[in-house]
Design an enzyme around this catalytic site. Structure first.
Site, PDB file in Angstrom:
ATOM      1  N   LYS A 120       2.348  46.150  29.176  1.00 53.71           N
ATOM      2  CA  LYS A 120       2.247  46.220  27.711  1.00 53.71           C
ATOM      3  C   LYS A 120       3.092  45.150  27.027  1.00 53.71           C
ATOM      4  O   LYS A 120       2.729  44.666  25.953  1.00 53.71           O
ATOM      5  CB  LYS A 120       2.676  47.603  27.207  1.00 53.71           C
ATOM      6  CG  LYS A 120       1.688  48.695  27.598  1.00 53.71           C
ATOM      7  CD  LYS A 120       2.060  50.031  26.960  1.00 53.71           C
ATOM      8  CE  LYS A 120       1.344  51.144  27.665  1.00 53.71           C
ATOM      9  NZ  LYS A 120       0.754  52.148  26.807  1.00 53.71           N
ATOM     10  N   GLU A 202       9.117  50.373  20.024  1.00 55.31           N
ATOM     11  CA  GLU A 202       8.203  50.114  18.915  1.00 55.31           C
ATOM     12  C   GLU A 202       8.636  50.968  17.732  1.00 55.31           C
ATOM     13  O   GLU A 202       9.159  52.066  17.916  1.00 55.31           O
ATOM     14  CB  GLU A 202       6.756  50.512  19.284  1.00 55.31           C
ATOM     15  CG  GLU A 202       5.986  49.425  19.981  1.00 55.31           C
ATOM     16  CD  GLU A 202       4.564  49.835  20.332  1.00 55.31           C
ATOM     17  OE1 GLU A 202       4.124  50.937  19.923  1.00 55.31           O
ATOM     18  OE2 GLU A 202       3.904  49.065  21.036  1.00 55.31           O
ATOM     19  N   HIS A 237      -0.723  62.742  22.308  1.00 57.46           N
ATOM     20  CA  HIS A 237      -1.055  61.322  22.454  1.00 57.46           C
ATOM     21  C   HIS A 237      -2.212  61.063  23.397  1.00 57.46           C
ATOM     22  O   HIS A 237      -2.409  59.942  23.861  1.00 57.46           O
ATOM     23  CB  HIS A 237       0.175  60.497  22.889  1.00 57.46           C
ATOM     24  CG  HIS A 237       1.288  60.555  21.875  1.00 57.46           C
ATOM     25  ND1 HIS A 237       2.609  60.757  22.209  1.00 57.46           N
ATOM     26  CD2 HIS A 237       1.262  60.465  20.531  1.00 57.46           C
ATOM     27  CE1 HIS A 237       3.338  60.771  21.118  1.00 57.46           C
ATOM     28  NE2 HIS A 237       2.544  60.603  20.082  1.00 57.46           N
ATOM     29  N   ARG A 293     -10.825  48.242  31.497  1.00 63.58           N
ATOM     30  CA  ARG A 293     -11.759  49.082  32.266  1.00 63.58           C
ATOM     31  C   ARG A 293     -12.724  49.745  31.307  1.00 63.58           C
ATOM     32  O   ARG A 293     -12.601  49.598  30.095  1.00 63.58           O
ATOM     33  CB  ARG A 293     -10.969  50.162  33.007  1.00 63.58           C
ATOM     34  CG  ARG A 293     -10.128  50.965  32.023  1.00 63.58           C
ATOM     35  CD  ARG A 293      -9.495  52.181  32.622  1.00 63.58           C
ATOM     36  NE  ARG A 293      -8.441  52.720  31.797  1.00 63.58           N
ATOM     37  CZ  ARG A 293      -8.609  53.530  30.755  1.00 63.58           C
ATOM     38  NH1 ARG A 293      -9.838  53.875  30.379  1.00 63.58           N
ATOM     39  NH2 ARG A 293      -7.593  53.976  30.063  1.00 63.58           N
TER      40      ARG A 293
HETATM   41  P1  ADP Z   1      -0.666  55.213  26.793  1.00 65.79           P
HETATM   42  O1  ADP Z   1      -1.070  53.887  27.393  1.00 65.79           O
HETATM   43  O2  ADP Z   1       0.450  55.881  27.522  1.00 65.79           O
HETATM   44  O3  ADP Z   1      -1.833  56.107  26.502  1.00 65.79           O
HETATM   45  P2  ADP Z   1      -0.612  54.031  24.117  1.00 65.79           P
HETATM   46  O4  ADP Z   1       0.267  52.874  23.814  1.00 65.79           O
HETATM   47  O5  ADP Z   1      -2.064  53.748  24.351  1.00 65.79           O
HETATM   48  O6  ADP Z   1      -0.007  54.839  25.362  1.00 65.79           O
HETATM   49  O7  ADP Z   1      -0.494  55.109  22.957  1.00 65.79           O
HETATM   50  C1  ADP Z   1      -1.120  56.358  23.029  1.00 65.79           C
HETATM   51  C2  ADP Z   1      -0.998  57.065  21.702  1.00 65.79           C
HETATM   52  O8  ADP Z   1       0.376  57.241  21.349  1.00 65.79           O
HETATM   53  C3  ADP Z   1      -1.591  56.339  20.506  1.00 65.79           C
HETATM   54  O9  ADP Z   1      -2.975  56.549  20.366  1.00 65.79           O
HETATM   55  C4  ADP Z   1      -0.804  56.949  19.352  1.00 65.79           C
HETATM   56  O10 ADP Z   1      -1.270  58.248  19.035  1.00 65.79           O
HETATM   57  C5  ADP Z   1       0.574  57.096  19.949  1.00 65.79           C
HETATM   58  N1  ADP Z   1       1.392  55.898  19.670  1.00 65.79           N
HETATM   59  C6  ADP Z   1       1.618  54.847  20.502  1.00 65.79           C
HETATM   60  N2  ADP Z   1       2.417  53.946  19.928  1.00 65.79           N
HETATM   61  C7  ADP Z   1       2.721  54.409  18.690  1.00 65.79           C
HETATM   62  C8  ADP Z   1       3.526  53.920  17.587  1.00 65.79           C
HETATM   63  N3  ADP Z   1       4.187  52.779  17.684  1.00 65.79           N
HETATM   64  N4  ADP Z   1       3.578  54.682  16.486  1.00 65.79           N
HETATM   65  C9  ADP Z   1       2.922  55.869  16.384  1.00 65.79           C
HETATM   66  N5  ADP Z   1       2.179  56.373  17.381  1.00 65.79           N
HETATM   67  C10 ADP Z   1       2.056  55.667  18.523  1.00 65.79           C
END
Ligand code: ADP
Length: 500
Positions: A120, A202, A237, A293
């Site tokens: 990431k 973040e 999430h 993917r």
């Molecule tokens: P993973 O790869 O573990 O699934 P992601 O980065 O894709 O993690 O994030 C999954 C979810 O987490 C997002 O769809 C959102 O709901 C929440 N999320 C991730 N980053 C943030 C952020 N900076 N602020 C608010 N919510 C976040």
């Protein structure tokens, strides 16, 4: 690159997605090889393929995550390509490389591209260099800089794992006092889960929407987008309901997001199907990550664009050029049905499918591997199936979904269909008041429901279920969620699910 044919495809996955891929391969005249663990010896995906190979014991680490066993199965069966599906090895660069080293086509991006995007932190750097806005964050974590960043951006902040996925290694930090501990804990968790303890920070957006762009790249330098998907309705999430298009999204924002996704894909040298995920708040969008993917929610794009994304993936893998995309029509919504008990903290449910009723009708698709007699165990992700409904507009798609959920019944495995139906039926969903906080705002977890030890009415229903499956289906459509444990040992963990 020259065109090459895929004659036999090995599917390195299980469950609904393995069946989904087998179906498309068959439609394209491609032979299929399924792989299965000891727990899946009688699974529908193993039965559906032209050939099937046992690759190991039930534990995923020894079977569906066992690169050597899967490559060996591909060699033994003379498969010339491997489709990884989603989850399991689908985003492991060393798997893509192992396939390439064995002279087998990997249906996905090249290993080096996957390695870059799978990280990431590296993906954020590629995005930023391509002028794609990223969530404000800090890549290098040492405590003083982290405290400084948090103080500047304001709390809460989010600690994430560079190698993260599935929400693991992610921690919301509310105050300065919690920061050092969260960094350490997330790093430990990431090291255990991914073998990589790097974490980054973040800003935690307060009420964002999750909107993602589907893109495809071929080996001739063409990259195209196939619209966006709204995936804001999540639990912990993790997505549970997705739709396309994203309702009410400003046209300029949509266009800018699609443009960003294409720039990013080009900058990364991306081939095959991928998804760029964004968070959107107040008409601003921020890049989150790339999923290199096929996504679980790909059917909403397929239904809206009238395409077959697995077929597109296979054609790209054979060196074909991308064809122009047809104009999208209407609206598609997907709900993911899990083997979980929504009334009891969503704890995982197991059991044997005694009977099931799959909805059908205009604009209704149900992707599943379920069949009567299927065992739902605890070894793998509990996704039972995905209901996808299309409508000329969102309201028609929503109504079709409600009617389809009313028809749906699984007897023997407690599942989340009733919970999903409640969401789709709700006022906030109808008016598309969407954010990643949707479930906690409008569907705070239901209070724990005590399981009645021996409820006479339910025992009678269970007996009726055995005697006459149709009576059970009627019962399974009742109005209140409930579950029982059967006193009859031969039925195992018998549970009767009734829709709320
Ligand atoms: P993973 O790869 O573990 O699934 P992601 O980065 O894709 O993690 O994030 C999954 C979810 O987490 C997002 O769809 C959102 O709901 C929440 N999320 C991730 N980053 C943030 C952020 N900076 N602020 C608010 N919510 C976040």
């Amino acid at each position: 690159m020259a065109k090459r044919r895929i004659k036999k495809l090995l599917i390195a996955n299980r469950g609904e997605i393995a069946l989904r891929i087998i179906r498309t391969a068959r439609m394209m005249g491609i032979k299929t090889v399924a792989v299965y663990s000891e727990a899946d010896a009688r699974s529908t995906h193993a039965a559906a393929a032209d050939e099937a190979r046992l690759i190991g014991p039930p534990e995923a680490s020894k079977s569906y995550l066992n690169i050597d066993a899967i490559i060996a199965a591909a060699r033994e069966t003379d498969a010339d390509a491997i489709h990884p599906g989603y989850g399991f090895l689908s985003e492991r660069a060393e798997f893509a490389q192992a396939a390439a080293d064995a002279g087998i086509i990997f249906v996905g991006p090249r290993a080096d591209v996957m390695a870059k995007l799978g990280d990431k932190v590296a993906a954020r750097a590629i995005a930023a260099a391509a002028n794609v806005p990223v969530v404000p964050g800090l890549e290098t974590i040492e405590p003083a800089a982290a405290r400084d960043f948090a103080a500047r951006s304001g709390f809460p902040v989010l600690v994430k794992a560079a190698a993260g996925g599935g929400g693991r290694g992610m921690r919301v930090v509310e105050s300065l006092e919690g920061l050092d501990g969260a960094l350490e804990a997330a790093s430990r968790e990431a090291l255990a889960a991914f073998g990589d303890g790097r974490v980054f920070l973040e800003k935690y957006l307060a009420r964002p929407r999750h909107i993602e762009v589907q893109f495809l790249g071929d080996e001739h330098g063409n990259v195209i987008a196939m619209g966006e998907r709204e995936c804001s309705i999540q639990r912990r999430h993790q997505k549970i309901i997705e739709e396309s298009p994203a309702p009410g999204l400003a046209e300029a924002t949509r266009a800018a997001m699609i443009d960003s996704a294409l720039r990013l894909a080009r900058a990364a040298g991306y081939t095959n199907a991928g998804t760029a995920e964004f968070l959107v708040q107040d008409d601003h969008f921020y890049f989150l990550e790339v999923n290199a993917r096929l996504q679980v929610e790909h059917p909403v794009t397929e239904i809206r664009f009238g395409c077959d994304l697995v077929a597109e993936q296979l054609k790209i893998a054979m060196g074909e050029r991308l064809a122009p995309v047809a104009a999208p029509r209407g609206c598609a919504i997907e709900g993911r049905v899990y083997a979980e008990d929504a009334a009891n903290g969503f704890r995982p449910a197991t059991g044997t499918v005694l009977d099931l009723r799959i909805p059908a009708g205009p604009g209704v698709r149900f992707d599943t591997h379920l069949a009567a007699g299927a065992e739902i165990g605890a070894f793998y992700d509990g996704l039972l199936g995905k209901l996808i409904c299309w409508g000329a507009d969102r309201d028609q798609a929503r109504r079709r979904m409600l009617a389809a959920f009313d028809e749906f019944a699984v007897l023997g495995v407690t599942n989340t269909a009733g919970f999903l139906r409640d969401i789709v039926a709700s006022e906030p969903f109808a008016r598309a008041d969407l954010s990643t906080r949707f479930v906690e705002e409008f569907f705070a977890e239901p209070a724990r429901v005590e399981q009645p030890e021996m409820d006479a009415a339910l025992i009678a229903a269970a007996l009726a279920a055995q005697a006459a499956p149709s009576a059970a289906k009627a019962e399974a459509n009742g109005r209140r969620a409930a579950a029982i444990r059967s006193p009859w040992a031969e039925l195992g963990a018998f549970e009767l699910w009734r829709r709320r």
